[in-house]
Design a protein around this motif. Structure first.
Motif, PDB file in Angstrom:
ATOM      1  N   ARG A   1      51.952 -44.887  -5.499  1.00 37.46           N
ATOM      2  CA  ARG A   1      51.832 -43.890  -4.437  1.00 37.46           C
ATOM      3  C   ARG A   1      53.153 -43.813  -3.646  1.00 37.46           C
ATOM      4  O   ARG A   1      53.747 -44.841  -3.338  1.00 37.46           O
ATOM      5  CB  ARG A   1      50.708 -44.323  -3.485  1.00 37.46           C
ATOM      6  CG  ARG A   1      50.282 -43.296  -2.471  1.00 37.46           C
ATOM      7  CD  ARG A   1      49.169 -43.875  -1.612  1.00 37.46           C
ATOM      8  NE  ARG A   1      47.946 -44.087  -2.375  1.00 37.46           N
ATOM      9  CZ  ARG A   1      47.054 -43.134  -2.627  1.00 37.46           C
ATOM     10  NH1 ARG A   1      47.243 -41.914  -2.166  1.00 37.46           N
ATOM     11  NH2 ARG A   1      45.971 -43.403  -3.327  1.00 37.46           N
ATOM     12  N   PHE A   2      53.604 -42.611  -3.393  1.00 31.97           N
ATOM     13  CA  PHE A   2      54.821 -42.423  -2.590  1.00 31.97           C
ATOM     14  C   PHE A   2      54.547 -41.377  -1.509  1.00 31.97           C
ATOM     15  O   PHE A   2      53.565 -40.632  -1.588  1.00 31.97           O
ATOM     16  CB  PHE A   2      55.981 -41.954  -3.480  1.00 31.97           C
ATOM     17  CG  PHE A   2      56.436 -43.001  -4.468  1.00 31.97           C
ATOM     18  CD1 PHE A   2      57.390 -43.940  -4.127  1.00 31.97           C
ATOM     19  CD2 PHE A   2      55.871 -43.056  -5.742  1.00 31.97           C
ATOM     20  CE1 PHE A   2      57.782 -44.920  -5.031  1.00 31.97           C
ATOM     21  CE2 PHE A   2      56.265 -44.030  -6.651  1.00 31.97           C
ATOM     22  CZ  PHE A   2      57.223 -44.958  -6.292  1.00 31.97           C
ATOM     23  N   ASP A   3      55.448 -41.320  -0.526  1.00 36.34           N
ATOM     24  CA  ASP A   3      55.312 -40.304   0.526  1.00 36.34           C
ATOM     25  C   ASP A   3      56.190 -39.095   0.248  1.00 36.34           C
ATOM     26  O   ASP A   3      56.003 -38.029   0.835  1.00 36.34           O
ATOM     27  CB  ASP A   3      55.704 -40.922   1.881  1.00 36.34           C
ATOM     28  CG  ASP A   3      54.798 -42.092   2.223  1.00 36.34           C
ATOM     29  OD1 ASP A   3      53.635 -41.844   2.589  1.00 36.34           O
ATOM     30  OD2 ASP A   3      55.238 -43.257   2.048  1.00 36.34           O
ATOM     31  N   LEU A   4      57.179 -39.291  -0.626  1.00 33.56           N
ATOM     32  CA  LEU A   4      58.106 -38.198  -0.951  1.00 33.56           C
ATOM     33  C   LEU A   4      58.698 -38.485  -2.322  1.00 33.56           C
ATOM     34  O   LEU A   4      58.903 -39.660  -2.679  1.00 33.56           O
ATOM     35  CB  LEU A   4      59.234 -38.159   0.108  1.00 33.56           C
ATOM     36  CG  LEU A   4      60.372 -37.151  -0.073  1.00 33.56           C
ATOM     37  CD1 LEU A   4      59.864 -35.711   0.097  1.00 33.56           C
ATOM     38  CD2 LEU A   4      61.490 -37.391   0.963  1.00 33.56           C
ATOM     39  N   LEU A   5      58.957 -37.428  -3.087  1.00 38.35           N
ATOM     40  CA  LEU A   5      59.639 -37.612  -4.380  1.00 38.35           C
ATOM     41  C   LEU A   5      60.855 -36.687  -4.402  1.00 38.35           C
ATOM     42  O   LEU A   5      60.752 -35.502  -4.049  1.00 38.35           O
ATOM     43  CB  LEU A   5      58.694 -37.273  -5.539  1.00 38.35           C
ATOM     44  CG  LEU A   5      59.218 -37.567  -6.947  1.00 38.35           C
ATOM     45  CD1 LEU A   5      58.048 -37.865  -7.891  1.00 38.35           C
ATOM     46  CD2 LEU A   5      60.039 -36.435  -7.541  1.00 38.35           C
ATOM     47  N   ILE A   6      61.996 -37.232  -4.813  1.00 43.66           N
ATOM     48  CA  ILE A   6      63.216 -36.418  -4.924  1.00 43.66           C
ATOM     49  C   ILE A   6      63.610 -36.352  -6.396  1.00 43.66           C
ATOM     50  O   ILE A   6      63.880 -37.377  -7.025  1.00 43.66           O
ATOM     51  CB  ILE A   6      64.376 -37.030  -4.111  1.00 43.66           C
ATOM     52  CG1 ILE A   6      63.982 -37.163  -2.636  1.00 43.66           C
ATOM     53  CG2 ILE A   6      65.639 -36.187  -4.255  1.00 43.66           C
ATOM     54  CD1 ILE A   6      65.050 -37.806  -1.763  1.00 43.66           C
ATOM     55  N   GLY A   7      63.642 -35.148  -6.935  1.00 39.86           N
ATOM     56  CA  GLY A   7      64.150 -34.951  -8.294  1.00 39.86           C
ATOM     57  C   GLY A   7      65.658 -34.799  -8.206  1.00 39.86           C
ATOM     58  O   GLY A   7      66.176 -33.753  -7.792  1.00 39.86           O
ATOM     59  N   ALA A   8      66.374 -35.861  -8.560  1.00 40.52           N
ATOM     60  CA  ALA A   8      67.848 -35.823  -8.556  1.00 40.52           C
ATOM     61  C   ALA A   8      68.305 -36.062  -9.990  1.00 40.52           C
ATOM     62  O   ALA A   8      69.223 -36.831 -10.250  1.00 40.52           O
ATOM     63  CB  ALA A   8      68.400 -36.881  -7.602  1.00 40.52           C
TER      64      ALA A   8
END
Ligand SMILES: Cc1cc2nc3c(=O)[nH]c(=O)nc-3n(C[C@H](O)[C@H](O)[C@H](O)COP(=O)(O)OP(=O)(O)OC[C@H]3O[C@@H](n4cnc5c(N)ncnc54)[C@H](O)[C@@H]3O)c2cc1C
Length: 390
Positions: free
Chosen positions: A155-162
């Protein structure tokens, strides 16, 4: 005040490139707990020539890594143009003090960022996000380690596609590539010389722009120059499957009498270490969907012609961190502020990339002639300027 890991928000960053590392460092400072996943087994240097402009250097300074980035800007800047007979004609000359844009190889920036990531931020190699679910239950990501086959749902609070121009996160969350990739109908082949070309000043920047094809040679202060072949084609898909040297020998057949072209092609024949790829921009109306955002080439790829991809990736990460520092409790406000602040910068550089592509690889004979005429004026001005010697 030290952050408490148990209460920190977790951000998953997909991709250990410039965008991934800069956002990880910036978000850690803003109180987040970043985890970076990278699909390859270990870091591998991408040693191609990269300009590194003032915005990127300022962002690197804010991240505390500027001094860890090795720069290779030549002392003198001599600019030579290849004329139709293959002669190298000096068109400008200067001494570079501040070095803008600075010259690096891409891994110089990555190494600088890595110095702040290693041991400080969790990095998992051989790992990809194979499913992303952003719904009622929160943001759940299924991660797979390709070396062990192990899968974990986290579980995460934010995901960044980099994860770069051909981003998997973009495909999974925002839609297919065709919706966002804007082709430049152009190919590039870039590599470093093992040794300088014979009879050619190793500190000179050399440019040959002909209709639909171009050659650039770019110097460093402390290693042999980089070579960039570029050409336009309406059929990018047909360019894969054959060795680039075969294709380039056909495309540059009309220029083979020019010693610099012949030498650069011969050098490519002898190296396996080259980058050969099509050129695309990424255009998106929004870089955000729920708790997933894109940052760097995955979101806005500006192309090598903008000369601003690395700076945009660094700046984008810094602005994201600053937005969260200003709006620590509100994800929506922070992400809206991030996008609002970044959009004009990205838009301006995206628009400029088109004319710069046209300048380097003209698409019409009329433009080629106009550029050649411009070079003649530069040459004449350079000769007339007092204190300058050829
Ligand atoms: C030939 C060439 C010349 C260039 N010249 C310049 C220049 O002069 N100046 C300039 O500013 N810019 C230049 N650029 C552009 C610049 O290199 C990029 O804009 C910049 O590196 C983008 O960084 P990024 O982190 O967004 O993406 P990338 O560097 O593409 O990094 C993406 C990372 O994500 C990883 N990844 C990919 N998919 C997955 C997945 N599914 N799961 C996990 N990890 C994944 C990749 O392995 C990689 O480590 C050039 C680019 C090219 C190709």
């Amino acid at each position: 005040m030290a952050n408490n890991p148990s209460t920190e928000k977790r951000v998953l960053i997909v991709g250990l490139g410039i965008a991934g590392m800069s956002s990880a460092i910036a978000l850690k400072r803003a109180g987040w707990n970043p985890v970076i996943v990278e699909r390859v087994r270990q870091r591998k240097p991408a040693d191609y020539y990269t300009s590194f402009d003032r915005t990127g250097r300022k962002a690197a300074e804010k991240l505390g890594v500027l001094d860890a980035i090795h720069q290779r800007t030549p002392e003198r800047r001599t600019f030579l143009q290849v004329d139709s007979d293959g002669q190298l004609v000096p068109v400008s000359r200067s001494t570079v003090k501040a070095g803008d844009p600075a010259v690096v190889v891409r891994s110089d920036i990555e190494n600088g960022l890595w110095s702040a990531v290693e041991g400080e931020i969790e990095v998992r190699f051989s790992t990809r996000a194979i499913s992303i679910e952003d719904g009622q239950r929160g943001l759940l990501v299924l991660l797979e380690n390709s070396a062990t086959g192990e899968r974990t749902e986290e579980r995460f609070d934010l995901l960044i596609g980099a994860d770069g121009m051909r981003s998997t996160v973009r495909r999974r969350v925002f839609g297919p590539d065709e919706r966002y990739l804007v082709p430049f109908d152009s190919m590039v082949c870039q590599f470093d010389l093992d040794e300088p070309l014979e009879g050619i000043d190793p500190e000179a920047t050399i440019v040959m722009s002909e209709t639909d094809r171009a050659l650039g040679i770019f110097p460093f202060s402390d290693r042999s120059p980089a070579v960039r072949f570029a050409y336009r084609t309406k059929n990018v898909n047909a360019q894969v499957g054959r060795p680039p040297i075969q294709i380039l020998r056909e495309i540059f057949a009309r220029d083979i009498h020019k010693p610099v072209v012949a030498q650069a092609l011969d050098a490519l024949e002898w190296t396996d270490d080259y980058l050969f790829d099509s050129v695309h921009q990424v255009h998106m109306d929004s870089w955000r969907k729920g708790r997933v955002i894109l940052l760097g080439d995955s979101a806005w790829c500006l192309t090598l012609y903008s000369g601003m991809g690395t700076s945009a990736a660094l700046h984008g990460g810094v602005v994201l961190g600053e937005s969260f520092e200003r709006h620590p409790e509100n994800l929506d406000d922070a992400l809206a502020a991030w996008e609002r602040r970044l959009r004009p910068f990205i838009w301006g550089n995206r628009v400029l990339a088109g004319p710069l592509h046209e300048w380097f690889v003209p698409s019409r004979p009329l433009v080629t002639s106009a550029i050649a005429a411009g070079w003649k004026v530069s040459e004449a001005v350079m000769r007339m300027r007092p204190g300058r010697k050829d």
